[in-house]
Design a protein around this motif. Structure first.
Motif, PDB file in Angstrom:
ATOM      1  N   ARG A   1       0.786  -1.223   0.000  1.00  0.00           N
ATOM      2  CA  ARG A   1       0.000   0.000   0.000  1.00  0.00           C
ATOM      3  C   ARG A   1       0.825   1.284   0.000  1.00  0.00           C
ATOM      4  NH1 ARG A   1      -4.085   1.742  -1.586  1.00  0.00           N
ATOM      5  NH2 ARG A   1      -4.875   2.825   0.234  1.00  0.00           N
ATOM      6  N   SER A   2       2.133   1.191  -0.201  1.00  0.00           N
ATOM      7  CA  SER A   2       2.934   2.416  -0.143  1.00  0.00           C
ATOM      8  C   SER A   2       3.579   2.766  -1.480  1.00  0.00           C
ATOM      9  CB  SER A   2       4.033   2.276   0.923  1.00  0.00           C
ATOM     10  OG  SER A   2       4.961   1.276   0.562  1.00  0.00           O
ATOM     11  N   LEU A   3       3.242   2.031  -2.541  1.00  0.00           N
ATOM     12  CA  LEU A   3       3.926   2.189  -3.820  1.00  0.00           C
ATOM     13  C   LEU A   3       3.322   3.303  -4.658  1.00  0.00           C
ATOM     14  CD1 LEU A   3       4.258  -1.575  -4.812  1.00  0.00           C
ATOM     15  CD2 LEU A   3       5.988  -0.127  -3.739  1.00  0.00           C
ATOM     16  N   SER A   4       4.152   3.902  -5.504  1.00  0.00           N
ATOM     17  CA  SER A   4       3.678   4.891  -6.466  1.00  0.00           C
ATOM     18  C   SER A   4       2.873   4.214  -7.564  1.00  0.00           C
ATOM     19  CB  SER A   4       4.861   5.622  -7.090  1.00  0.00           C
ATOM     20  OG  SER A   4       5.591   4.743  -7.943  1.00  0.00           O
ATOM     21  N   ASP A   5       2.212   5.020  -8.392  1.00  0.00           N
ATOM     22  CA  ASP A   5       1.449   4.477  -9.515  1.00  0.00           C
ATOM     23  C   ASP A   5       2.328   3.577 -10.379  1.00  0.00           C
ATOM     24  OD1 ASP A   5      -0.618   6.057  -8.615  1.00  0.00           O
ATOM     25  OD2 ASP A   5      -0.355   7.620 -10.115  1.00  0.00           O
ATOM     26  N   THR A   6       3.467   4.097 -10.779  1.00  0.00           N
ATOM     27  CA  THR A   6       4.353   3.356 -11.682  1.00  0.00           C
ATOM     28  C   THR A   6       4.878   2.089 -11.035  1.00  0.00           C
ATOM     29  OG1 THR A   6       4.996   5.403 -12.797  1.00  0.00           O
ATOM     30  CG2 THR A   6       6.435   3.501 -13.087  1.00  0.00           C
ATOM     31  N   ASP A   7       5.311   2.178  -9.788  1.00  0.00           N
ATOM     32  CA  ASP A   7       5.886   1.017  -9.113  1.00  0.00           C
ATOM     33  C   ASP A   7       4.866  -0.104  -8.936  1.00  0.00           C
ATOM     34  OD1 ASP A   7       8.397   2.103  -8.926  1.00  0.00           O
ATOM     35  OD2 ASP A   7       8.150   2.853  -6.883  1.00  0.00           O
ATOM     36  N   SER A   8       3.624   0.240  -8.616  1.00  0.00           N
ATOM     37  CA  SER A   8       2.634  -0.824  -8.399  1.00  0.00           C
ATOM     38  C   SER A   8       2.223  -1.472  -9.718  1.00  0.00           C
ATOM     39  CB  SER A   8       1.412  -0.291  -7.648  1.00  0.00           C
ATOM     40  OG  SER A   8       0.773   0.743  -8.368  1.00  0.00           O
ATOM     41  N   ILE A   9       2.090  -0.679 -10.788  1.00  0.00           N
ATOM     42  CA  ILE A   9       1.743  -1.246 -12.095  1.00  0.00           C
ATOM     43  C   ILE A   9       2.851  -2.182 -12.575  1.00  0.00           C
ATOM     44  CG2 ILE A   9       1.408  -0.712 -14.547  1.00  0.00           C
ATOM     45  CD1 ILE A   9      -0.021   1.876 -13.626  1.00  0.00           C
ATOM     46  N   ILE A  10       4.091  -1.707 -12.520  1.00  0.00           N
ATOM     47  CA  ILE A  10       5.203  -2.530 -13.009  1.00  0.00           C
ATOM     48  C   ILE A  10       5.463  -3.707 -12.069  1.00  0.00           C
ATOM     49  CG2 ILE A  10       7.677  -2.536 -13.509  1.00  0.00           C
ATOM     50  CD1 ILE A  10       7.367   0.234 -14.677  1.00  0.00           C
ATOM     51  N   GLY A  11       5.258  -3.512 -10.767  1.00  0.00           N
ATOM     52  CA  GLY A  11       5.441  -4.612  -9.825  1.00  0.00           C
ATOM     53  C   GLY A  11       4.522  -5.770 -10.108  1.00  0.00           C
TER      54      GLY A  11
ATOM     55  N   ASN B   1      -8.810   7.414   0.178  1.00  0.00           N
ATOM     56  CA  ASN B   1      -7.919   6.574   0.983  1.00  0.00           C
ATOM     57  C   ASN B   1      -6.679   6.230   0.156  1.00  0.00           C
ATOM     58  OD1 ASN B   1      -7.232   4.810   3.257  1.00  0.00           O
ATOM     59  ND2 ASN B   1      -7.717   3.107   1.895  1.00  0.00           N
ATOM     60  N   PRO B   2      -5.912   7.242  -0.257  1.00  0.00           N
ATOM     61  CA  PRO B   2      -4.780   6.969  -1.150  1.00  0.00           C
ATOM     62  C   PRO B   2      -3.707   6.137  -0.465  1.00  0.00           C
ATOM     63  CG  PRO B   2      -4.714   9.227  -0.360  1.00  0.00           C
ATOM     64  CD  PRO B   2      -6.024   8.667   0.078  1.00  0.00           C
ATOM     65  N   GLN B   3      -2.899   5.457  -1.288  1.00  0.00           N
ATOM     66  CA  GLN B   3      -1.823   4.642  -0.743  1.00  0.00           C
ATOM     67  C   GLN B   3      -0.897   5.513   0.104  1.00  0.00           C
ATOM     68  OE1 GLN B   3      -2.457   5.312  -3.981  1.00  0.00           O
ATOM     69  NE2 GLN B   3      -0.659   5.040  -5.274  1.00  0.00           N
ATOM     70  N   HIS B   4      -0.331   4.908   1.147  1.00  0.00           N
ATOM     71  CA  HIS B   4       0.456   5.683   2.096  1.00  0.00           C
ATOM     72  C   HIS B   4       1.399   4.750   2.851  1.00  0.00           C
ATOM     73  CE1 HIS B   4      -2.937   4.051   4.413  1.00  0.00           C
ATOM     74  NE2 HIS B   4      -2.148   4.126   5.492  1.00  0.00           N
ATOM     75  N   THR B   5       2.389   5.337   3.468  1.00  0.00           N
ATOM     76  CA  THR B   5       3.270   4.602   4.376  1.00  0.00           C
ATOM     77  C   THR B   5       2.601   4.521   5.736  1.00  0.00           C
ATOM     78  OG1 THR B   5       5.229   5.390   3.203  1.00  0.00           O
ATOM     79  CG2 THR B   5       5.551   4.558   5.450  1.00  0.00           C
ATOM     80  N   PHE B   6       2.583   3.345   6.330  1.00  0.00           N
ATOM     81  CA  PHE B   6       1.854   3.139   7.576  1.00  0.00           C
ATOM     82  C   PHE B   6       2.453   3.938   8.734  1.00  0.00           C
ATOM     83  CE2 PHE B   6      -0.449  -1.180   6.852  1.00  0.00           C
ATOM     84  CZ  PHE B   6      -1.101  -0.636   5.771  1.00  0.00           C
ATOM     85  N   ASN B   7       1.597   4.222   9.692  1.00  0.00           N
ATOM     86  CA  ASN B   7       1.978   4.910  10.917  1.00  0.00           C
ATOM     87  C   ASN B   7       2.766   3.932  11.799  1.00  0.00           C
ATOM     88  OD1 ASN B   7       1.866   5.784  13.687  1.00  0.00           O
ATOM     89  ND2 ASN B   7       0.240   7.219  13.115  1.00  0.00           N
ATOM     90  N   THR B   8       4.056   4.123  11.891  1.00  0.00           N
ATOM     91  CA  THR B   8       4.908   3.163  12.608  1.00  0.00           C
ATOM     92  C   THR B   8       4.666   3.172  14.115  1.00  0.00           C
ATOM     93  OG1 THR B   8       6.683   4.821  12.616  1.00  0.00           O
ATOM     94  CG2 THR B   8       6.716   3.178  10.853  1.00  0.00           C
ATOM     95  N   GLU B   9       4.195   4.299  14.642  1.00  0.00           N
ATOM     96  CA  GLU B   9       3.867   4.319  16.076  1.00  0.00           C
ATOM     97  C   GLU B   9       2.722   3.359  16.358  1.00  0.00           C
ATOM     98  OE1 GLU B   9       2.273   7.391  19.566  1.00  0.00           O
ATOM     99  OE2 GLU B   9       2.837   8.166  17.582  1.00  0.00           O
TER     100      GLU B   9
END
Length: 514
Positions: free
Chosen positions: A246-256, A431-439
């Protein structure tokens, strides 16, 4: 265009307020309501199945704006001392989960068992838990979405690499979304996973459980992971099978996903070349595959089998290159995918009938058990950004890279659809992709993440990178293909059962053969 541009009275439709007003990770809205259980009102549903409903806010960020009804089904635990409720989700997004309860109950009534194939949970889980299949908001039992099926049945080119086709795509998507907004009402704007996980927490409370015990397959892994981020103190035993990152950019998730699909397809080519059971054994499958895709790109392939009006589900008789590639991906996802894909290719090549790659024809304007596209697209468009795809040139750049890395599958996949099908959508992602709250995630108990090596839809790489988002995660791998692992009924399933029933944590990073 954002939702407030489309409707002049966004507040009346319950559109989100500023992000600063949203509940912060770790908060939980108290629910005084219990799930209302009763026997199901259908002779097709076994008596062992209970049907339940719960009212939840239409918009959890503005709970004063009305409610919707969630529907679910339950099989009560066989054991005398159940551990509580166990929720599962079939993914999609948009795939219903309640019908699996009915299938399980019918299978058990027929005297069959797990080893013979169909049931989706094992006897161990049936003994230990009440099994609940919850249809998420907008799905069949849970205030289903309504859209004009015409737009699904007359698709336009998604890989819009020139300005004219790009504009056609944007206008088509906009018109389709406007039909959903008009026919569904304000729920259309409230389908993001940010709403779904809050629904899920109210259902957890509504069945009287302190902790959520959960297994999410594919898109269900995203629901579980985002629930864990927001409600870490309420996570019980959680399994994420076929991990969505859930933290990838548009390009990274498509190519991944493109790379994962390409690897799975190459594994299929290897299998057919070495297995005499393959109906295309001894033939140059990569060349046949590429030739069919190239032909479909120039002129849709015929699927005369779709002209049979008795076929279920009905399908469209013309197959574009995009149809071919996305429906082949669907076939690779399933357990019998290799022999089925081989037969589909044989029929397309030898008989000029591409029915095995034909898109479904929708018969209804309302979501039902077999028609998930309305909820599927609405969730994707609520959960994924597309602001980096502003023109045909942007698409061409992404797919130049994708096709260089993936010459057979050419970048077509679900993550691509999450962007191209949403261009022109009448609201921005809620609810855009994001880096999770590590706390928040630092408070989590062990979460088990399972993935196969050559899963065509959820890359094995994503299962590893999610460790950065979920520091308590433990990885197990299956050295095999197809999408997800639990339902393959092998070693990974037994490891997952031991974790869910006994809390037994496997050695981190273990690879299993089945």
């Amino acid at each position: 265009m954002v939702a407030s541009d489309y409707y002049t009275l966004p507040v009346l439709l319950g559109l989100p307020l500023l992000a600063s007003a949203l509940p912060q990770p770790g908060t939980s809205i108290s629910n005084s309501s219990s799930v209302s259980w009763s026997k199901c009102d259908s002779s097709e549903i076994p008596d062992t199945v209970d049907c339940g409903t719960l009212q939840v806010p239409l918009d959890h960020h503005n709970p004063q704006n009305g409610t919707i009804t969630l529907g679910m089904m339950r099989l009560k635990a066989k054991g005398q001392s159940p551990l509580g409720s166990f929720f599962y989700n079939n993914g999609g997004p948009g795939q219903v989960s309640a019908p699996s309860i009915v299938k399980q109950a019918k299978w058990e009534a027929a005297g069959s068992d797990w080893e013979k194939g169909l049931p989706f949970v094992t006897e161990a889980l049936r003994e230990a838990y009440d099994i609940i299949g919850l249809d998420m908001r907008g799905q069949t039992l849970s205030s289903p979405l309504r859209c004009d099926k015409t737009f699904i049945n007359k698709p336009v080119k998604q890989l819009a690499f020139d300005d004219e086709s790009f504009q056609t795509l944007v206008e088509h998507n906009k018109a389709f979304a406007e039909s959903c907004a008009r026919m569904t009402g304000p729920l259309f704007f409230k389908m993001g996973t940010d709403q779904v996980i809050r629904d899920l927490d109210l259902v957890r409370q509504g069945v009287g459980d302190e902790k959520l015990n959960w297994m999410g397959w594919s898109g269900g892994s995203q629901i579980g992971a985002e629930y864990a981020e927001l409600f870490p103190e309420h996570v019980g035993r959680m399994v994420l099978d076929g991990m969505n990152e859930r933290s990838l950019s548009d390009t990274d998730s498509i190519i991944g996903e493109a790379v994962a699909y390409e690897a799975s397809l190459n594994d299929f080519f290897r299998w057919c070349n070495t297995t005499t059971d393959c109906v295309m054994h001894g033939r140059d499958l990569p060349t046949i595959w590429d030739s069919l895709v190239d032909a479909a790109a120039k002129k849709p392939l015929a699927a005369p089998g779709c002209l049979n009006e008795t076929r279920a589900p009905p399908c469209l008789p013309k197959v574009t290159d995009e149809d071919f590639l996305i429906y082949a991906l669907d076939v690779l996802n399933v357990d019998a995918g290799f022999p089925l894909l081989a037969e589909n290719l044989r029929k397309a090549w030898d008989e000029d009938d591409a029915i095995g790659f034909a898109p479904q024809r929708f018969e209804s304007d309302v979501v039902n058990n077999n028609e998930i596209a309305f909820a599927h697209f609405d969730v994707l468009c609520s959960d994924y950004t597309r602001d980096h795809i502003r023109s045909a040139a942007d698409l061409r750049a992404i797919f130049t890279a994708a096709r260089a890395l993936c010459p057979h599958t050419r970048g077509v996949n679900v993550m691509q659809h999450a962007r191209t099908a949403c261009l022109g959508w009448p609201f921005e992602p809620t609810n855009p992709q994001h880096t999770f709250n590590t706390e928040a995630t630092s408070k989590l108990p062990t979460i088990l993440i399972a993935n196969s090596y050559w899963d065509p839809a959820t890359s094995v790489q994503w299962a590893v990178t999610m460790r950065e988002q979920l520091p308590s995660a433990v990885n197990v791998f299956r050295k095999g293909n197809h999408h997800t692992s639990y339902r393959r009924k092998g070693e990974v399933a037994r490891v997952i059962d031991a974790f869910l029933v006994n809390g037994t944590v496997p050695a981190d990073g273990t690879t299993y053969l089945t």
